[in-house]
Scaffold this motif. Structure first.
Motif, PDB file in Angstrom:
ATOM      1  N   PHE A 281       0.818  -1.205   0.000  1.00  0.00           N
ATOM      2  CA  PHE A 281       0.000   0.000   0.000  1.00  0.00           C
ATOM      3  C   PHE A 281       0.858   1.263   0.000  1.00  0.00           C
ATOM      4  O   PHE A 281       0.400   2.312  -0.461  1.00  0.00           O
TER       5      PHE A 281
ATOM      6  N   ARG B 119       0.157   4.017  -2.868  1.00  0.00           N
ATOM      7  CA  ARG B 119      -0.030   5.450  -2.609  1.00  0.00           C
ATOM      8  C   ARG B 119       0.921   6.290  -3.458  1.00  0.00           C
ATOM      9  O   ARG B 119       0.527   7.324  -4.010  1.00  0.00           O
TER      10      ARG B 119
ATOM     11  N   LEU C 125      -6.833   5.141   3.288  1.00  0.00           N
ATOM     12  CA  LEU C 125      -7.947   4.580   4.059  1.00  0.00           C
ATOM     13  C   LEU C 125      -8.141   3.105   3.748  1.00  0.00           C
ATOM     14  O   LEU C 125      -8.317   2.282   4.659  1.00  0.00           O
ATOM     15  N   ILE C 126      -8.097   2.757   2.466  1.00  0.00           N
ATOM     16  CA  ILE C 126      -8.221   1.349   2.086  1.00  0.00           C
ATOM     17  C   ILE C 126      -7.080   0.537   2.690  1.00  0.00           C
ATOM     18  O   ILE C 126      -7.273  -0.589   3.171  1.00  0.00           O
ATOM     19  N   GLY C 127      -5.875   1.114   2.692  1.00  0.00           N
ATOM     20  CA  GLY C 127      -4.729   0.427   3.273  1.00  0.00           C
ATOM     21  C   GLY C 127      -4.905   0.176   4.765  1.00  0.00           C
ATOM     22  O   GLY C 127      -4.574  -0.913   5.262  1.00  0.00           O
ATOM     23  N   ARG C 128      -5.432   1.157   5.495  1.00  0.00           N
ATOM     24  CA  ARG C 128      -5.649   0.967   6.931  1.00  0.00           C
ATOM     25  C   ARG C 128      -6.696  -0.107   7.193  1.00  0.00           C
ATOM     26  O   ARG C 128      -6.571  -0.891   8.131  1.00  0.00           O
ATOM     27  N   VAL C 129      -7.743  -0.140   6.344  1.00  0.00           N
ATOM     28  CA  VAL C 129      -8.787  -1.142   6.540  1.00  0.00           C
ATOM     29  C   VAL C 129      -8.255  -2.544   6.235  1.00  0.00           C
ATOM     30  O   VAL C 129      -8.474  -3.490   6.994  1.00  0.00           O
ATOM     31  N   VAL C 130      -7.554  -2.668   5.119  1.00  0.00           N
ATOM     32  CA  VAL C 130      -7.070  -3.992   4.696  1.00  0.00           C
ATOM     33  C   VAL C 130      -6.006  -4.515   5.653  1.00  0.00           C
ATOM     34  O   VAL C 130      -6.010  -5.698   6.019  1.00  0.00           O
TER      35      VAL C 130
ATOM     36  N   LEU D 235      -7.831   8.291  -0.068  1.00  0.00           N
ATOM     37  CA  LEU D 235      -8.634   7.098  -0.330  1.00  0.00           C
ATOM     38  C   LEU D 235      -7.792   5.833  -0.272  1.00  0.00           C
ATOM     39  O   LEU D 235      -8.181   4.841   0.367  1.00  0.00           O
ATOM     40  N   ILE D 236      -6.630   5.851  -0.942  1.00  0.00           N
ATOM     41  CA  ILE D 236      -5.759   4.674  -0.914  1.00  0.00           C
ATOM     42  C   ILE D 236      -5.242   4.427   0.506  1.00  0.00           C
ATOM     43  O   ILE D 236      -5.141   3.274   0.949  1.00  0.00           O
TER      44      ILE D 236
END
Length: 297
Positions: A223, A227, A285-290, A282-283
């Protein structure tokens, strides 16, 4: 009747106690006082930004208000480009479109090229990171190709595709893929030996090892590359669209320059910066979730 003989009703007697309990609960950590604390944190983060932006705007206004200034002041930008700001969804003929449609066209190209770069980049990064033979064969080539400026690929892609849109998508792809490959390979090479031992004990096949061990362990590195790739993609599409033409924020900026509409250029650049920031967030946020918080924001 003496005061000592007065008896308060039971409900009235319990009222002060209830108030004390309610106040105690409100002052406990995690109670209703959390909202003011969150508000204070938001203000702490927001006030420096507002002060900085105010200083920039005032300095810009003072510097560009001189009669011999070649750049417009903020007030002049608002005056000259108000129609552009107030009507982003305007639909006209050909390239005469509102800023929303120019940005939307650019985002579509970025989405396709970036998605292809993510898939191919992660796959090649995993190959290079896991195989010493692949690393010796491919890594020197990657290191050479990643130093080529993105726009240098545009004439070659135009010659190959004979069309502006796929050429721009290829430029996005070739720009974003290198940080994804490199960071993925670094993440794969840094997988702890204990994880590999567990995979051997469980007798995981190649696909199971890739999905259950390799990708989760290397996700923070992946990630990070994603980014960096999205930022480079947004930079590259603006430059590429200046040359390929058509609807797109890059061509809008170039067309405004040819028409001497400096205020429109400034407005477009502000939009470009905001969209680039949102893409990065956005990337992240997706990285933190994944990665469940292991990828840095």
């Amino acid at each position: 009747m003496s005061v000592t003989n007065l008896k308060l009703p039971q409900e009235a007697a319990q009222r002060p106690v209830a108030r004390v309990i309610a106040f105690t609960r409100a002052t406990k950590p995690g109670g209703s006082r959390r909202l003011p604390a969150a508000l204070a944190t938001a203000l702490t983060n927001l006030v420096p930004l507002v002060v900085t932006l105010s200083f920039i705007l005032v300095a810009w206004q003072v510097i560009c208000s001189a009669p011999d200034s070649s750049l417009p002041a903020p007030t002049r930008v608002l005056e000259e480009s108000w129609e552009l700001i107030a009507h982003p969804f305007y639909v006209g003929q050909g390239v005469d479109q509102g800023l929303f449609w120019h940005i939307s066209a650019s985002l579509q190209r970025v989405a396709i090229g970036y998605a292809l770069a993510a898939v191919v980049g992660i796959a090649l990064g995993a190959l290079v990171g896991q195989s010493a033979l692949a690393m010796r064969g491919l890594d020197p080539i990657f290191q050479v190709l990643r130093t080529v400026p993105p726009l240098a690929w545009l004439p070659l892609s135009l010659a190959a595709f004979q069309d502006g849109t796929p050429s721009a998508i290829f430029v996005i792809f070739i720009t974003a893929i290198w940080p994804i490959i490199i960071n993925t390979a670094v993440g794969i090479r840094n997988i702890p030996q204990d994880y590999q031992n567990v995979a051997k004990v469980l007798r995981l096949n190649a696909f199971e090892y890739f999905g259950k061990i390799m990708l989760p362990a290397a996700a923070p590195y992946i990630f990070t590359g994603l980014r960096i790739g999205i930022g480079l993609s947004w930079l590259a599409i603006v430059a590429a669209e200046m040359l390929i033409g058509g609807v797109g924020i890059g061509f809008f900026i170039w067309d405004a320059w040819n028409s001497s509409l400096i205020s429109d250029i400034i407005v477009a650049l502000i939009y470009v910066g905001i969209v680039g920031f949102l893409l990065d967030r956005l990337i992240a946020l997706i990285g933190r979730v994944v990665t469940r918080g292991t990828a840095t924001a």
